[in-house]
Design an enzyme around this catalytic site. Sequence first.
Site, mmCIF file in Angstrom:
data_model
loop_
_atom_site.group_PDB
_atom_site.id
_atom_site.type_symbol
_atom_site.label_atom_id
_atom_site.label_comp_id
_atom_site.label_asym_id
_atom_site.label_seq_id
_atom_site.Cartn_x
_atom_site.Cartn_y
_atom_site.Cartn_z
ATOM 1 N N GLU A 1 79.477 79.310 -2.904
ATOM 2 C CA GLU A 1 78.448 79.523 -3.929
ATOM 3 C C GLU A 1 77.542 80.673 -3.489
ATOM 4 O O GLU A 1 77.507 81.034 -2.307
ATOM 5 C CB GLU A 1 77.602 78.258 -4.097
ATOM 6 N N THR B 1 81.734 86.906 -9.629
ATOM 7 C CA THR B 1 83.105 86.656 -9.181
ATOM 8 C C THR B 1 83.937 86.038 -10.300
ATOM 9 O O THR B 1 85.003 86.553 -10.657
ATOM 10 C CB THR B 1 83.090 85.705 -7.960
ATOM 11 N N VAL B 2 83.466 84.927 -10.863
ATOM 12 C CA VAL B 2 84.264 84.229 -11.877
ATOM 13 C C VAL B 2 84.268 85.016 -13.196
ATOM 14 O O VAL B 2 85.303 85.142 -13.861
ATOM 15 C CB VAL B 2 83.754 82.780 -12.094
ATOM 16 N N ILE C 1 92.771 73.751 -10.652
ATOM 17 C CA ILE C 1 93.521 72.504 -10.873
ATOM 18 C C ILE C 1 93.163 71.923 -12.239
ATOM 19 O O ILE C 1 91.984 71.687 -12.517
ATOM 20 C CB ILE C 1 93.163 71.429 -9.807
ATOM 21 N N ASP D 1 77.594 70.575 -3.896
ATOM 22 C CA ASP D 1 78.590 71.062 -4.864
ATOM 23 C C ASP D 1 79.638 69.971 -5.146
ATOM 24 O O ASP D 1 79.943 69.682 -6.307
ATOM 25 C CB ASP D 1 79.261 72.323 -4.285
ATOM 26 N N LYS E 1 80.513 67.699 -8.671
ATOM 27 C CA LYS E 1 81.880 67.562 -9.208
ATOM 28 C C LYS E 1 82.287 66.092 -9.351
ATOM 29 O O LYS E 1 82.894 65.708 -10.355
ATOM 30 C CB LYS E 1 82.854 68.322 -8.319
HETATM 31 N N1 HSE Z 1 81.957 76.875 -3.997
HETATM 32 C C1 HSE Z 1 82.922 76.107 -4.704
HETATM 33 C C2 HSE Z 1 83.939 75.569 -3.720
HETATM 34 C C3 HSE Z 1 83.557 76.973 -5.742
HETATM 35 O O1 HSE Z 1 83.983 76.065 -2.600
HETATM 36 O O2 HSE Z 1 84.662 74.639 -4.034
HETATM 37 C C4 HSE Z 1 84.445 76.257 -6.706
HETATM 38 O O3 HSE Z 1 83.742 75.318 -7.461
#
Ligand code: HSE
Length: 414
Positions: free
Chosen positions: A188, A14-15, A134, A199, A203
């Site tokens: 993900e 995707t990315v 962002i 996730d 972050k």
């Molecule tokens: N799976 C992550 C989210 C993708 O939903 O934020 C972006 O980091």
Amino acid sequence: MSKTAKIAILGFGTVGSGTVEVFYKNKSAYEKSTGQIFDIKYILDMRDFPDSPYADKLVKDFDIIVDDPEVTVVAELIGGNTFAYDYVKRALSAGKCVVTSNKELVAAKGAELLKIAREKNVNFFFEASVGGGIPIIRPLQQCLMSDQIISIAGILNGTTNYILTKMLKEGAEFPEVLAKAQELGYAERDPEADVSGGDACCKICILASLAFGQHVYPQDVYTAGITSITKEDAEYASSWGGVIKLIASAKKLEGLPPEARRLEIIVSPMFVPFESQLSGVDDVFNAILVKGEATGEVVFYGRGAGKFPTASAVVADILNALKSRDSAKKLSWEDSGHDDYVINYKSQKHRFYLRLNNANKASVKKLFGEVNFLNRKNEPENEIAFITPEISGGELEEKCKNLKISGKMPVLEL
Ligand code: HSE
């Protein structure tokens, strides 16, 4: 014009495919503004894409990339900590700049990879690893570097924010909304990382490492996901004056000198009061509230997931790396060197929302003191919901031992 700078893309998912698309759409504008010529020379993926317009760039062997002196920037968009770790390490060691959207990798190995990048005088950028489109990493590093950061709190996962919005505001069911989040390219590959809070945890570890200068490892952070949140909890939140959001927050304990710094970090669904700017952040949007000693509060808001928002952050990093490839920009943090850098969340006091079955108000008061009872429409007779006074997580656990709990989460303090 100077000679063409060559880029390699690792991962055509995707990315990765979004990055290639964004790059070629705007290539001539990038070249005009920088006076350089850029091109993507390789795309690494184990799958075949015979119908892709970029099929001639596809390779399966990383050695081709790492051994090619023409490649100056590698964009790692594979994800995970196995191949991605090996490839990033080898690319940096070979003197190539690396950019990545891989939060798992940066959260687990950031200190080590940044050290290699420093030693090799190359850039290691990861703007796309937090908050999708962002801009947060660079502002945190550059614009707020004059200030001392006190705390960071945010909605850092687009998938769970989308799910909570659709479930709690629109009455949708979890499996269907999750499937939709996957279809939209938010989740993900293994969406367990999203719904479990893992996730968001990676972050907040990245943001805390950058803001406070020492590496925070995901395994040290108390993390709870969204799977047990119900519509009933959301109704109680609304009667209290707020909403439920998955919040990741990090703050330094007050009164300690930098060398003895300790952080309180938590990822959990929380009751968020309507007065908080985070309460109105819905769908796939993320928001990050940074509090600085001099700046006060600054909020960063935008699409936190999805192919193109994330790809735009990756391409921006690629361009930054290409522009400054002979002068590594300082993006760095160190290993903390002590095990208790992140304090156990159980030792810290919060107010908590609790929903109990088979309890009565008198026994609740006896156990918790002056609580704030909450109501919802058609609540069953044996259901009691309330906000506790400030209490440590450990003490709460102790008091809840013999209670039948249906809902429990901290209240976000403003
Ligand atoms: N799976 C992550 C989210 C993708 O939903 O934020 C972006 O980091």
